[in-house]
Design a protein around this motif. Structure first.
Motif, short mmCIF file in Angstrom:
data_model
loop_
_atom_site.label_atom_id
_atom_site.label_comp_id
_atom_site.label_asym_id
_atom_site.label_seq_id
_atom_site.Cartn_x
_atom_site.Cartn_y
_atom_site.Cartn_z
N VAL A 1 13.56 -83.03 16.44
CA VAL A 1 13.70 -81.94 15.47
C VAL A 1 13.94 -80.65 16.24
N GLY A 2 14.87 -79.85 15.76
CA GLY A 2 15.15 -78.57 16.39
C GLY A 2 15.33 -77.47 15.37
N VAL A 3 15.09 -76.25 15.80
CA VAL A 3 15.23 -75.10 14.90
C VAL A 3 16.69 -74.67 14.75
N SER A 4 17.53 -75.10 15.65
CA SER A 4 18.95 -74.76 15.59
C SER A 4 19.76 -75.98 15.20
N ALA A 5 21.03 -75.77 14.96
CA ALA A 5 21.93 -76.88 14.63
C ALA A 5 22.26 -77.65 15.91
N PRO A 6 22.45 -78.95 15.80
CA PRO A 6 22.86 -79.74 16.97
C PRO A 6 24.35 -79.58 17.22
N SER B 1 15.21 -74.94 21.02
CA SER B 1 16.56 -74.59 21.46
C SER B 1 17.59 -75.40 20.69
N ARG B 2 18.84 -75.14 20.96
CA ARG B 2 19.92 -75.91 20.35
C ARG B 2 19.80 -77.36 20.81
N ILE B 3 20.09 -78.29 19.93
CA ILE B 3 19.98 -79.71 20.25
C ILE B 3 21.29 -80.15 20.90
N SER B 4 21.23 -80.39 22.20
CA SER B 4 22.42 -80.76 22.97
C SER B 4 22.46 -82.26 23.22
N LEU C 1 18.86 -92.65 16.88
CA LEU C 1 17.89 -91.55 16.89
C LEU C 1 18.03 -90.71 15.62
N THR C 2 16.92 -90.43 14.96
CA THR C 2 16.95 -89.53 13.81
C THR C 2 17.00 -88.11 14.32
N LEU C 3 18.01 -87.36 13.89
CA LEU C 3 18.22 -86.00 14.36
C LEU C 3 18.06 -85.04 13.18
N VAL C 4 17.11 -84.12 13.32
CA VAL C 4 16.83 -83.13 12.29
C VAL C 4 17.05 -81.76 12.90
N GLY C 5 17.82 -80.93 12.23
CA GLY C 5 18.10 -79.60 12.74
C GLY C 5 17.89 -78.54 11.68
#
Length: 76
Positions: free
Chosen positions: A36-41, A17-20, A54-58
């Motif tokens: 990691v998420g498939v959508s943009a945060p 899902s979207r990274i909220s 936190l490392t955030l990958v989108g």
């Protein structure tokens, strides 16, 4: 990981899902270091991930991904 007694810092949280901000906060609370998420945060999720380390990958796809925060944890 909880059932095996391993630290969340040893794994990667993968979202479909979207990274909220709420998901970033929850990941931080359990000690995760990469999400990691498939959508943009959301913009607020990016700011929060940056501030808590936190490392955030989108936008993770078969052909690549985008690292939004703390890229030093990602190697190729």
């Amino acid at each position: 990981m909880l059932h095996t007694g391993q630290s969340a810092a040893l794994g990667i949280i993968v979202l479909s899902s979207r990274i909220s901000i709420e998901l970033v906060q929850k990941a931080g609370m359990i000690g995760a270091t990469v999400i990691v998420g498939v959508s943009a945060p959301t913009a607020l999720a990016v700011r929060t991930a940056e501030s808590i380390g936190l490392t955030l990958v989108g936008i993770a796809r078969d052909d690549g991904f985008e690292v939004f925060t703390h890229p030093e944890r990602i190697t190729r």
